[in-house]
Design a protein around this motif. Structure first.
Motif, short mmCIF file in Angstrom:
data_model
loop_
_atom_site.label_atom_id
_atom_site.label_comp_id
_atom_site.label_asym_id
_atom_site.label_seq_id
_atom_site.Cartn_x
_atom_site.Cartn_y
_atom_site.Cartn_z
N SER A 25 0.84 -1.22 0.00
CA SER A 25 0.00 0.00 0.00
C SER A 25 0.86 1.25 0.00
CB SER A 25 -0.91 0.02 1.23
OG SER A 25 -1.75 -1.08 1.21
N ASP A 58 0.98 4.21 -2.77
CA ASP A 58 0.78 5.61 -2.40
C ASP A 58 1.90 6.49 -2.92
OD1 ASP A 58 -1.53 5.14 -1.09
OD2 ASP A 58 -0.69 5.21 0.94
N HIS A 99 -13.50 -9.57 1.03
CA HIS A 99 -14.16 -8.39 1.61
C HIS A 99 -13.60 -8.04 2.99
CE1 HIS A 99 -16.93 -11.08 3.74
NE2 HIS A 99 -17.27 -10.05 4.47
N ARG A 142 -9.79 -6.12 2.40
CA ARG A 142 -9.63 -5.10 1.37
C ARG A 142 -8.69 -3.96 1.78
NH1 ARG A 142 -15.83 -3.12 0.79
NH2 ARG A 142 -16.27 -4.88 2.09
N ALA A 143 -8.53 -3.77 3.12
CA ALA A 143 -7.70 -2.66 3.60
C ALA A 143 -6.24 -2.79 3.15
CB ALA A 143 -7.78 -2.58 5.11
N VAL A 144 -5.74 -4.02 3.02
CA VAL A 144 -4.33 -4.17 2.64
C VAL A 144 -4.15 -4.29 1.13
CG1 VAL A 144 -3.60 -5.18 4.84
CG2 VAL A 144 -4.40 -6.69 2.99
N ARG A 145 -5.26 -4.19 0.40
CA ARG A 145 -5.15 -4.30 -1.06
C ARG A 145 -5.55 -2.97 -1.70
NH1 ARG A 145 -6.50 -9.96 0.33
NH2 ARG A 145 -5.01 -11.27 -0.75
N PRO A 146 -4.55 -2.20 -2.11
CA PRO A 146 -4.81 -0.83 -2.58
C PRO A 146 -5.85 -0.75 -3.69
CG PRO A 146 -2.51 -1.48 -2.96
CD PRO A 146 -3.13 -2.54 -2.13
N LEU A 195 -9.36 -0.71 -2.01
CA LEU A 195 -9.58 0.25 -0.92
C LEU A 195 -10.72 1.22 -1.25
CD1 LEU A 195 -7.94 0.59 1.71
CD2 LEU A 195 -6.74 2.49 0.61
N GLY A 196 -11.60 1.44 -0.26
CA GLY A 196 -12.65 2.45 -0.41
C GLY A 196 -13.85 2.01 -1.25
N ASN A 203 -17.36 -0.03 -1.88
CA ASN A 203 -18.41 -0.69 -1.14
C ASN A 203 -18.70 -2.06 -1.77
OD1 ASN A 203 -20.24 -0.46 -3.28
ND2 ASN A 203 -20.95 1.55 -2.59
#
Ligand code: S3P
Length: 189
Positions: free
Chosen positions: A58, A62, A125, A128-132, A135-136, A138
């Motif tokens: 991630s 970034d 699901h 998902r936070a660690v997969r850019p 991310l974000g 729904n």
């Protein structure tokens, strides 16, 4: 008995297996189990990148964008795919950039771990936070993204020398069955 790629330079048989497939298909779980069963070393390309760069995937996305990540990923693939007697779990996007899939096929016994998009969503699901790329998004956006991207990527995955369906793999027993199936597919062990 020879069961891998022959390393011409040293004239000895080596085993190098590369697993490809979409995020959440279970490349890392199956790869680790297969490596353990065959007494090979296991390399997850994302982990390797993170160790070498001292940064998470991630963070790399970034700081350098996806383009920057893909360049690093290709370079690291070229390191890992020189290692001998290994199982390598590639990133979900690895086969789809540059000539990576041709290179993977040149270096390794490649296997596409094919998985239904509904199962991929179920696996992804939570993580998902660690997969850019996820991310974000729904639920609906994520389901659509997975289905569309899988369709775009599958031609690359299908270039692998073997395809194994892993859709129904979701418990320890099934993982060991999957390892047995992979060994049979690869004529190993
Ligand atoms: C990606 C998959 C990830 C990681 C990065 C991009 C992709 O690897 O390389 O987040 O493009 O599908 P996993 O498939 O191991 O999650």
């Amino acid at each position: 008995m020879a069961h891998g790629m022959t390393n011409e330079a040293h004239g000895k048989d080596i085993t190098r297996i590369a697993l490809v497939g979409y995020m959440g298909a279970g490349k890392t779980t199956i790869g680790k189990a297969l490596a353990e069963d065959l007494a090979l070393s296991f390399y997850d390309l994302d982990w390797y990148i993170q160790n070498r760069m001292h940064k998470s995937v991630s963070q790399i996305f970034d700081e350098r964008g996806e383009e920057g990540f893909r360049l690093i990923e290709r370079n690291m693939l070229h390191e890992v795919a020189e290692f001998e007697d290994v199982v390598i779990s590639c990133g979900g996007g690895t086969p789809c950039f540059f000539d990576n899939m041709q290179y993977i096929n040149q270096q390794a016994q490649s296997v596409y771990l094919k998985c239904h998009p509904d199962t991929l969503y179920a696996h992804l699901h939570m993580g998902r936070a660690v997969r850019p790329l996820l991310l974000g998004k729904n639920t609906d956006e994520m389901k659509k993204y997975i289905a569309t991207q899988l369709e775009e990527r599958e031609p690359y995955y299908l270039m692998a020398k073997h395809t194994v369906d892993v859709t129904l793999m979701d418990s320890c027993l099934k993982i060991s069955n999957m390892v047995a199936k992979l060994k049979e597919t690869l004529h190993i062990g």
